[in-house]
Design a protein around this motif. Structure first.
Motif, short mmCIF file in Angstrom:
data_model
loop_
_atom_site.label_atom_id
_atom_site.label_comp_id
_atom_site.label_asym_id
_atom_site.label_seq_id
_atom_site.Cartn_x
_atom_site.Cartn_y
_atom_site.Cartn_z
N SER A 9 0.83 -1.22 -0.01
CA SER A 9 0.10 -0.24 0.07
C SER A 9 0.80 1.17 0.07
O SER A 9 0.59 2.25 -0.66
CB SER A 9 -1.08 0.02 1.27
N ILE A 10 1.89 1.08 0.78
CA ILE A 10 2.89 2.37 0.81
C ILE A 10 3.28 2.60 -0.77
O ILE A 10 3.72 3.54 -1.17
CB ILE A 10 4.08 2.17 1.84
N PHE A 11 3.62 1.57 -1.21
CA PHE A 11 4.55 1.69 -2.82
C PHE A 11 3.25 2.29 -3.75
O PHE A 11 3.77 3.09 -4.42
CB PHE A 11 4.72 0.10 -3.16
N SER A 12 2.20 1.76 -3.51
CA SER A 12 1.21 2.31 -4.41
C SER A 12 1.14 3.92 -4.08
O SER A 12 0.92 4.63 -5.16
CB SER A 12 -0.42 1.77 -3.93
N LEU A 13 1.20 4.50 -2.86
CA LEU A 13 0.99 5.71 -2.69
C LEU A 13 2.30 6.58 -3.10
O LEU A 13 2.35 7.68 -3.87
CB LEU A 13 0.96 5.97 -0.91
N VAL A 14 3.56 5.84 -3.07
CA VAL A 14 4.63 6.29 -3.77
C VAL A 14 4.67 6.38 -5.13
O VAL A 14 5.21 7.49 -5.61
CB VAL A 14 6.01 5.58 -3.36
N PHE A 15 4.26 5.49 -5.89
CA PHE A 15 4.05 5.31 -7.30
C PHE A 15 2.86 6.64 -7.53
O PHE A 15 3.11 7.17 -8.60
CB PHE A 15 3.12 4.24 -7.77
N ALA A 16 2.00 6.96 -6.62
CA ALA A 16 0.91 7.94 -7.11
C ALA A 16 1.81 9.09 -6.95
O ALA A 16 1.66 10.49 -7.77
CB ALA A 16 -0.15 7.90 -6.01
N TYR A 17 2.70 9.49 -5.69
CA TYR A 17 3.57 10.74 -5.76
C TYR A 17 4.44 10.94 -6.97
O TYR A 17 4.42 12.10 -7.52
CB TYR A 17 4.26 10.47 -4.47
N PHE A 18 4.95 9.83 -7.54
CA PHE A 18 5.82 10.18 -8.54
C PHE A 18 4.96 10.42 -9.85
O PHE A 18 5.51 11.14 -10.61
CB PHE A 18 6.58 8.91 -8.92
N LEU A 19 3.69 10.14 -9.94
CA LEU A 19 2.93 10.58 -11.09
C LEU A 19 2.54 11.87 -11.03
O LEU A 19 2.45 12.67 -11.79
CB LEU A 19 1.60 9.58 -11.20
N ILE A 20 2.23 12.39 -9.50
CA ILE A 20 2.14 13.83 -9.38
C ILE A 20 3.08 14.54 -9.76
O ILE A 20 3.02 15.72 -10.34
CB ILE A 20 1.60 13.78 -7.89
N ARG A 21 4.32 14.22 -9.45
CA ARG A 21 5.37 15.04 -10.13
C ARG A 21 5.58 15.02 -11.59
O ARG A 21 5.84 16.16 -12.17
CB ARG A 21 6.66 14.30 -9.45
N GLU A 22 5.34 14.06 -12.17
CA GLU A 22 5.43 13.93 -13.48
C GLU A 22 4.28 14.76 -14.26
O GLU A 22 4.46 15.68 -15.30
CB GLU A 22 5.13 12.53 -13.95
N VAL A 23 3.18 14.84 -13.71
CA VAL A 23 2.05 15.57 -14.31
C VAL A 23 2.44 17.36 -13.85
O VAL A 23 2.07 17.77 -14.65
CB VAL A 23 0.59 15.31 -13.46
N LYS A 120 -2.56 9.87 -16.80
CA LYS A 120 -1.68 9.79 -15.63
C LYS A 120 -2.35 10.52 -14.37
O LYS A 120 -2.45 10.32 -13.25
CB LYS A 120 -0.23 10.40 -15.93
N GLY A 121 -3.18 11.68 -14.73
CA GLY A 121 -3.91 12.28 -13.59
C GLY A 121 -5.10 11.62 -13.18
O GLY A 121 -5.11 11.58 -11.80
N GLY A 122 -5.70 10.74 -13.97
CA GLY A 122 -6.85 9.84 -13.30
C GLY A 122 -6.02 8.69 -12.62
O GLY A 122 -6.51 8.12 -11.59
N ALA A 123 -4.63 8.17 -12.99
CA ALA A 123 -4.07 7.01 -12.31
C ALA A 123 -3.56 7.60 -10.98
O ALA A 123 -3.72 6.83 -9.78
CB ALA A 123 -3.00 6.46 -13.10
N ILE A 124 -3.16 8.79 -10.64
CA ILE A 124 -2.97 9.20 -9.39
C ILE A 124 -3.99 9.20 -8.37
O ILE A 124 -3.77 8.54 -7.34
CB ILE A 124 -2.76 10.77 -9.41
N THR A 125 -5.40 9.34 -8.84
CA THR A 125 -6.57 9.26 -7.86
C THR A 125 -6.23 7.58 -7.62
O THR A 125 -6.83 7.22 -6.50
CB THR A 125 -7.83 10.00 -8.41
N GLY A 126 -6.39 6.77 -8.77
CA GLY A 126 -6.73 5.48 -8.40
C GLY A 126 -5.73 4.86 -7.42
O GLY A 126 -6.19 4.14 -6.72
N PHE A 127 -4.53 4.95 -7.67
CA PHE A 127 -3.72 4.57 -6.74
C PHE A 127 -3.52 5.18 -5.46
O PHE A 127 -3.05 4.52 -4.52
CB PHE A 127 -2.34 4.30 -7.57
N LEU A 128 -3.93 6.58 -5.39
CA LEU A 128 -4.03 7.06 -4.05
C LEU A 128 -4.96 6.20 -2.98
O LEU A 128 -4.96 5.93 -1.87
CB LEU A 128 -4.36 8.52 -4.08
N VAL A 129 -6.20 5.88 -4.01
CA VAL A 129 -7.47 5.57 -3.17
C VAL A 129 -7.02 3.94 -2.86
O VAL A 129 -7.35 3.56 -1.72
CB VAL A 129 -8.46 5.51 -4.11
N VAL A 130 -6.45 3.39 -3.83
CA VAL A 130 -6.35 1.84 -3.46
C VAL A 130 -5.26 1.76 -2.26
O VAL A 130 -5.23 0.94 -1.18
CB VAL A 130 -5.99 0.87 -4.59
#
Length: 660
Positions: A9-23, A120-130
């Motif tokens: 779950s922490i890895f999912s949040l980290v992945f979302a964080y990197f997507l945020i930086r990319e966006v 990528k914007g949508g994926a941020i929300t998706g991986f933050l939620v799960v």
């Protein structure tokens, strides 16, 4: 063992964080684009703050009640579930409002960069939620080892979801209906035209309804399904604690598979947007199934059951998810006959459009219910009640990528609106319109997925309710010969219909106020129609904000009060009937409303593309009327039924000790 789900779950949040930086690295745009984007974000943040203040008061009162009745852990679990659900919705909305302008700007460079950024914007929300969902469940259980308190956590998430779905749905659809009725029908101006005083409220609504609302909806469905399967595993296999852990490991495997699948979401040579998105879902499903296999073989050995009694239901859950996508797209996409039939009927007038739309909505319930029924039978045949719970968990395990597809919708909708309002070149608008058109389909199919998953989740909760009664020494047979069960069944149908009616009424009353305000501004502000004066957008935003806060309270509390009331008056038998009735009636009603409403919407868009008279024609006016009815169907009442059903079941599970 619980450390593995926590790490994933922490890895999912980290992945979302990197997507945020990319966006955030992408270009913002300038001038009028920034002005419109800022107005949308300001309106969305302002609304959610007011909504959460209202909900916080309710949450604090309920947490105190739970503390007295069920203990400190239950109260903390409830507040944690409510807080994380609210956080998921808020962060999802913030991401959407920051990505929309960037997608509009990226469209200058072509379809490919704009599509990539929107996904990528949508994926941020998706991986933050799960990530937040899995972390809250596994972390809380790791600390407390208290399944009853875990149910309270699910209750907190569900209650917030009902408020988010209702409040956001009332907001977005009242603004949308008001903008369409005056702007399109009376004034004949395009959608998202800056002269329309309701256009900013409409664009804000896309975020608070479709983004924050769906994020909270699927967050609670995801969390509640995992919790229900954990509780059922603990009740059915009391000698094996591993039965409680299996749902967490299945969810972990699917998160990793979904992250890998995002790298497959790319436009091919044909530039087919929907195919690129579906390819990601297919890859996530295949990789999840492969990941489930070794886990299930290991756990089945510990539980002393056949691995196929668990793996086959898991596979069925993934197939139901795929089937719901295909069925919902058939009834809501412009490519197929159901939507075209509504467009054809629009040529005869407003009445025939409504008749055709209602018929399509009714027909759209048949195949999904058959699909869910087959899934239940196969899962039960292989693994009994526990097999059904595994099937539900497997279906919900893809939630990260599904939410990504749904959140893609409001991002592209807003990008198209910003392009129109900022007066960007025609080529720019064509790209954002193409992205937005697919976004309407993804929003429809993800709602279908959410309803099917809610049905399975509610069934698992009901199974946990009956098993808990049995464990407490009360064997209850929910027989039709018992009048208490029959009364409960009828009461379940009443809750679903009354809840939907209140939701629809709220949208209608608020939309009427928006229509009056928009008409007033066109009449009183000189030069507004000519484009020489600016409308007062804040008035419409204020109207829908206040109305949404006021109108969401009573329907949101219905599913909390009804199980307690029925339980006190008629006992456990009637509560069981209430739960069954709400599931059956609620699922049919939710599918009819969401698919039927989406079909109305896409029939209008099909005509606007130049078919059957095109924009401004008589058939277009009829289609706008149909879409006006379909809007609160598909974005307010229909989706809000999902969490409503689960709140009923969770409350029943929480009070089961008082029914014995």
């Amino acid at each position: 063992m619980l450390l593995i789900p926590i790490v994933v779950s922490i890895f999912s949040l980290v992945f979302a964080y990197f997507l945020i930086r990319e966006v955030n690295k992408s270009a913002l745009g300038s001038g009028k684009m920034l002005e419109v984007s800022h107005a949308i974000r300001e309106g969305a943040v302002s609304y959610l703050k007011r909504q959460y203040k209202t909900v916080a008061l309710v949450a604090v009162v309920l947490s105190i009640v739970l503390w007295f009745l069920l203990g400190f852990n239950a109260a903390i679990g409830f507040l944690l579930g409510a807080g994380v659900s609210a956080l998921a919705g808020f962060v999802g909305m913030m991401v959407s409002t920051r990505a929309n302008i960037r997608v509009a700007e990226a469209a200058r460079k072509g379809l490919k960069p704009a599509f990539s950024l929107a996904f990528k914007g949508g994926a941020i929300t998706g991986f933050l939620v799960v990530g937040l969902g899995l972390l809250s469940v596994s972390g809380f259980y790791f600390l407390t080892q208290d399944l009853k308190a875990l149910i309270a956590l699910g209750f907190g998430g569900s209650l917030i979801s009902v408020f988010a779905r209702l409040g956001g749905g009332i907001y977005t659809k009242a603004a949308d209906v008001g903008a369409d009725l005056v702007g399109k029908v009376e004034k004949g101006i395009p959608e998202d035209d800056p002269r329309n005083p309701a256009v900013i409220a409409d664009l804000v609504g896309d975020n608070v309804g479709d983004c924050a609302g769906m994020a909270a909806d699927l967050f609670e469905t995801y969390v509640v399904t995992i919790i229900a399967a954990m509780v059922l595993g603990g009740l059915l296999f009391p000698a094996f604690s591993e039965a409680v852990f299996l749902p967490l490991f299945l969810a972990s495997a699917a998160i990793l598979a979904s992250i890998v699948s995002t790298f497959f979401v790319k436009l091919g040579k044909k530039q087919d947007i929907i195919s690129a998105l579906y390819k990601g879902v297919a890859v996530a499903g295949i990789f999840s199934a492969l990941g489930f296999l070794p886990l299930i073989f290991q756990f089945s050995g510990i539980l002393e059951v056949s691995p196929w009694s668990i793996f086959m239901p898991a596979l069925v859950g993934l197939l139901i998810a795929a089937g719901m996508f295909l069925v919902t797209e058939f009834f809501t996409s412009q490519k197929y006959n159901p939507v075209k039939s509504i467009a054809i009927a629009s040529q005869s007038g407003h009445g025939t459009n409504i008749i055709a739309g209602l018929a399509v909505g009714m027909k759209s319930t048949i195949l999904p219910v058959i699909l869910i029924s087959i899934g239940i039978l196969i899962s039960f045949w292989f693994g009994g009640i526990y097999g059904i719970s595994v099937s539900a968990v497997a279906m919900l395990s893809l939630a990260g990528l599904i939410i990504a597809l749904d959140s893609y919708g409001p991002i592209t909708d807003n990008a198209a609106g910003i392009s129109e309002m900022a007066g960007l070149p025609e080529e720019n608008r064509k790209i954002t319109d193409a992205l937005d058109s697919v976004g309407n389909t993804t929003k429809a199919v993800t709602k279908g997925y959410a309803i099917a998953s809610a049905a399975l989740s509610a069934l698992v909760l009901f199974s946990a309710f009956t098993q808990e009664l049995l464990n407490l020494g009360r064997k209850v047979e929910f027989a039709l010969g018992d009048p208490r069960v029959l009364v409960g069944l009828f009461a379940g149908g009443i809750v679903a219909y009354y809840f939907a009616a209140l939701s629809m009424t709220a949208v209608g009353k608020t939309a009427q106020k928006v229509v009056e305000e928009v008409r007033r501004q066109f009449k009183e502000i000189k030069g507004l129609m000519e484009g020489t004066s600016k409308p007062d957008y804040s008035k419409c935003v204020d109207i829908v904000t206040k109305a949404a806060q006021k109108e969401m309270i009573i329907p949101a509390l219905l599913p909390v009060v009804f199980p307690i009331l029925i339980g006190r008056l008629l006992g456990a038998e009637a509560v069981g009937g209430l739960l069954i009735g709400s599931i059956i009636v609620g699922v049919f009603l939710a599918i009819q409303m969401t698919s039927g409403g989406a079909a109305w919407d896409n029939a209008k868009k099909y005509i606007e593309e130049g078919n059957y008279g095109g924009k401004g024609s008589f058939s277009h006016q009829s289609a706008v009327t149909g879409d006006t009815v379909g809007d609160p169907y598909k974005d307010t009442a229909g989706p809000a039924i999902n969490p409503m059903i689960k709140v009923l079941n969770i409350v029943a599970l929480l009070i089961v000790g008082f029914l014995v």
